[in-house]
Scaffold this active site. Structure first.
Site, PDB file in Angstrom:
ATOM      1  N   HIS A  69      -2.521   5.512   6.188  1.00 42.70           N
ATOM      2  CA  HIS A  69      -1.140   5.974   6.318  1.00 42.70           C
ATOM      3  C   HIS A  69      -1.075   7.434   5.865  1.00 42.70           C
ATOM      4  O   HIS A  69      -1.919   7.904   5.096  1.00 42.70           O
ATOM      5  CB  HIS A  69      -0.204   5.184   5.397  1.00 42.70           C
ATOM      6  CG  HIS A  69      -0.170   3.709   5.620  1.00 42.70           C
ATOM      7  ND1 HIS A  69       0.245   3.131   6.785  1.00 42.70           N
ATOM      8  CD2 HIS A  69      -0.451   2.677   4.791  1.00 42.70           C
ATOM      9  CE1 HIS A  69       0.216   1.806   6.674  1.00 42.70           C
ATOM     10  NE2 HIS A  69      -0.212   1.506   5.473  1.00 42.70           N
ATOM     11  N   CYS A  90       0.830  -1.207   0.000  1.00 45.12           N
ATOM     12  CA  CYS A  90       0.000   0.000   0.000  1.00 45.12           C
ATOM     13  C   CYS A  90       0.868   1.263   0.000  1.00 45.12           C
ATOM     14  O   CYS A  90       0.647   2.178  -0.798  1.00 45.12           O
ATOM     15  CB  CYS A  90      -0.942  -0.003   1.192  1.00 45.12           C
ATOM     16  SG  CYS A  90      -0.176  -0.434   2.762  1.00 45.12           S
TER      17      CYS A  90
END
Lengths: 343, 343
Positions: free
Chosen positions: B225, B144
């Site tokens: 994130h 990711c």
């Protein structure tokens, strides 16, 4: 004769500075103030501090009487005795106090990092600007993040700093704060890049103008701030030389992941196990494993205990402003010894 | 004829890729696997997926029977039918599956970002390496964080990337994870700088070798994130030109703090209000206000939804490996349209 220090605002910083002043041989707390009779106020009197009402207002004074917390009067009853006031008021109130109370009463004053650089004569960090603040009347001790940055950049200064890039990961709230978030988010703060932390460092270290770029986010933790530094220097530098410089610099300690310091939680556990009051850790902590170089660039990560890192700085600032000690390293040593800091 | 896709490991990535494959016109899910009969397994059958036991073992099969969750057999009963397997197994298990199941059964396979670059033929990002992975048999869709970095660096590539410095602030755990921390700490991870994310980007974009330096910390949040990028480029660049490039790049959207996108929490609320299943947001989000330039350096902040950003990449990777569409932009468009992505 001991220097007489008044703590205006017995809050997060004020209560710590009061204890730190009390621990020194050459200064004493002549009083602390609170705006309202909360448990902090009660505790201050129980600890033996003379308590004054921070706002000279009859209703305010009455509130203390009604709460059964004895006060000695208002700030105006004690301010003439003070050689210096350490302002621990919330952000922006410090500036108001400076204009409305300290200047009219001709008392020297230290403001905290929440105030603006332009509102004071100078900006203090013991390593960088002790001499510059010597004898001055209105000085600001820069914020916790700025103090942490100033210390590490002092350790790196001899390598010739060309450009320092820093990303700050800030704690969302202090441990006693039950209203601030986030509790599940990462929040750019400010969302604009660069952040104000770079200019704040420059207020202490003018030679870093245009050489430091910072950005910051806030995350859900209460323990410490964390900084990642990427510092380009004049020429190639060895890792060992950086570690040596860090070891030589007061108030910076190296922590090792391999010894269990895997996060800010472990660092704070260390402070608790040391028996530190309130688990305070005024020493800047640098992760030894994070210190690295690639050509002319230095990388490292560090952790800042937001509640306490500025406390010894306030003590040194008092000595500088009252011209009590002209050697910054001697003041730092006195402060550290009295506070039982590691170095 | 639709491409036949087997999902080996109906977990966090697997269940999302299964839904995404089902949404495409040119591919179908012929089965999904689970190692044990948990609620994910039950849900898979209720959603109409044919369920197989991921491990060809009698005891395992019996466990499904005992739990009353009907399975069609084990992975070995379906693997010959598959044109390609999307591996959704936990870290390191993907590599084992590759050696023990996919290669012996001569079936093409996509591994996820938890596996190592050296264990596959190539590393996939739709923008950067679609052509390179065309027709290949064993390919890894990068993680990711790496996917987020690849996308933004694609948007910036025409400015001539000299050096990209990135600090990653990673979510501590996924929302369904009730065992991982920290819940009150900032954790360097890794504590060494630079982190592995830079080399992982290079596995997709070899021309960035020695030009990207990353470091990472983990924080207590589950949503997304966050990355702060500082990218030195060949020559001075205007902010408007960067925003234009970002707007031109698929799967990157600009979010504005002034419109309320003050944190990852607000971005996820947006995905929830869009009615996105599982609040998935495969689009990389860049904060518009954070985009800035200082001379030859670009600054920006972005947010990555860790659970879903790689999902459309898996779909495009299937098309590339099975040679179903030779134009990456056409594949991206098909995928985006089927998944109802913003762009």
């Amino acid at each position: 004769m001991k220097a007489k220090v008044l703590i205006n605002g017995y809050g997060s910083i004020g209560k710590r500075v009061a204890d730190a002043v009390s621990a020194q041989k050459d200064m004493e707390v002549i009083g602390v103030t609170k705006t309202k009779p909360d448990f902090d106020a009660k505790l201050a009197t129980e600890l033996g501090y003379k308590l004054y009402c921070a706002i000279p207002d009859k209703e305010r004074v009455k509130a203390f009487e009604e709460a059964g917390i004895p006060i000695e009067g208002t700030i105006l009853d004690v301010i003439e005795e003070a050689d210096i006031v350490v302002d621990g008021a919330p952000k922006k109130v410090g500036k108001e106090n400076l204009e409305k109370i300290y200047k009219p009463n001709k008392v020297k004053a230290i403001l905290q990092g929440g105030e603006k650089a332009k509102d004071v004569e100078d900006n203090f960090n013991a390593l960088w600007s002790y001499e510059r603040c010597y004898g001055k009347s209105y000085v600001r001790v820069v914020s916790c993040n700025t103090t942490g940055l100033c210390r590490i950049l002092y350790a790196l200064k001899d390598f010739g700093i060309k450009k320092a890039r820093v990303v700050l990961v800030r704690r969302g709230a202090d441990p006693n704060d039950d209203k601030t978030g986030p509790i599940n988010a990462i929040k750019p703060n400010p969302v604009t890049v660069p952040s104000h932390h770079g200019p704040d460092v420059v207020s202490v270290v003018p030679e870093l103008k245009d050489k430091i770029i910072t950005s910051a986010v806030i995350v859900p933790t209460t323990l410490m701030h964390q900084h990642t530094l990427m510092v380009e220097v004049e020429s190639e530098v060895k890792r060992e030389d950086i570690l040596e410089k860090i070891n030589e610099t007061p108030r910076i300690i190296l922590v090792r992941e391999k010894e269990g310091f895997s996060s800010t939680a472990k660092i704070i556990e260390f402070a608790r196990d040391l028996g530190r009051k309130r688990y305070d850790l005024p020493e800047l902590c640098v992760w030894e494993e994070s210190v690295n170089t690639l050509g002319n660039e230095i990388f490292l990560m560090q952790a800042v205990h937001q509640e306490s890192i500025v406390v010894p700085e306030n003590i040194d600032c008092i000595r500088a402003m009252l011209e009590m000690e002209d050697d910054k390293f001697k003041s730092i040593e006195k402060t550290n010894k009295a506070l039982n800091l590691i170095k």
